[in-house]
Design a protein around this motif. Structure first.
Motif, PDB file in Angstrom:
ATOM      1  N   MET A  94       0.819  -1.211   0.000  1.00 19.00           N
ATOM      2  CA  MET A  94       0.000   0.000   0.000  1.00 19.00           C
ATOM      3  C   MET A  94       0.855   1.264   0.000  1.00 19.00           C
ATOM      4  N   THR A  95       0.387   2.267  -0.731  1.00 22.05           N
ATOM      5  CA  THR A  95       1.032   3.578  -0.711  1.00 22.05           C
ATOM      6  C   THR A  95       0.615   4.300   0.572  1.00 22.05           C
ATOM      7  N   ASN A  96       1.324   5.366   0.906  1.00 25.49           N
ATOM      8  CA  ASN A  96       0.942   6.159   2.077  1.00 25.49           C
ATOM      9  C   ASN A  96      -0.470   6.713   1.920  1.00 25.49           C
ATOM     10  N   GLU A  97      -0.814   7.132   0.714  1.00 23.94           N
ATOM     11  CA  GLU A  97      -2.153   7.658   0.465  1.00 23.94           C
ATOM     12  C   GLU A  97      -3.217   6.583   0.720  1.00 23.94           C
ATOM     13  N   LYS A  99      -2.915   3.978   2.688  1.00 21.55           N
ATOM     14  CA  LYS A  99      -2.938   3.717   4.129  1.00 21.55           C
ATOM     15  C   LYS A  99      -3.733   4.797   4.865  1.00 21.55           C
ATOM     16  N   GLU A 100      -3.532   6.049   4.501  1.00 22.22           N
ATOM     17  CA  GLU A 100      -4.272   7.136   5.127  1.00 22.22           C
ATOM     18  C   GLU A 100      -5.768   6.998   4.874  1.00 22.22           C
ATOM     19  N   ARG A 101      -6.132   6.585   3.682  1.00 16.64           N
ATOM     20  CA  ARG A 101      -7.536   6.409   3.326  1.00 16.64           C
ATOM     21  C   ARG A 101      -8.229   5.382   4.243  1.00 16.64           C
ATOM     22  N   PHE A 102      -7.454   4.395   4.719  1.00 19.27           N
ATOM     23  CA  PHE A 102      -8.001   3.366   5.606  1.00 19.27           C
ATOM     24  C   PHE A 102      -7.682   3.647   7.077  1.00 19.27           C
TER      25      PHE A 102
END
Length: 109
Positions: A94-97, A99-102
């Motif tokens: 997963m990208t940081n984006e 991960k942030e979304r979840f």
């Protein structure tokens, strides 16, 4: 496989646990379950999640969400995540984006 895979839409509502475990005839799909680590050895923890009228439907579903893992031939490990929709997530890809979304913590440089 992508790092984030939609498995079931939240349009299925309370039937997501059942639909994750069963086929169109509401019979447990043992090969699918085994691929996610749900086996005869731990059947007591998850079997009732296929039965929406079960007293322990949600408790068993919670056990599945916390314990089920799918490993690809390449060695990527996917975990289940439900935020309405049901997702398979490979944390390592997963990208940081994503991960942030979840709602996951992300280390920023």
């Amino acid at each position: 496989m992508d790092a984030v895979v939609l498995i079931l839409s939240d349009a299925r509502g309370v039937y997501i646990p059942r639909d994750f475990l069963t086929d169109n005839h509401n019979k447990i799909v043992w090969e699918h379950c085994a691929a996610w680590g749900l086996t005869g050895e731990n059947v007591n923890q998850w079997h009732m999640a296929a039965q929406p009228d079960s007293e322990f439907y949600w408790e068993d579903w919670e056990w599945i969400l916390n314990n089920a893992k799918y490993t690809t031939k390449e060695g990527d490990v996917y975990h289940l995540c439900q935020d309405g929709d049901l997702w398979a997530l490979c944390y390592d890809k997963m990208t940081n984006e994503e991960k942030e979304r979840f709602g996951m913590e992300v280390e920023h440089d």
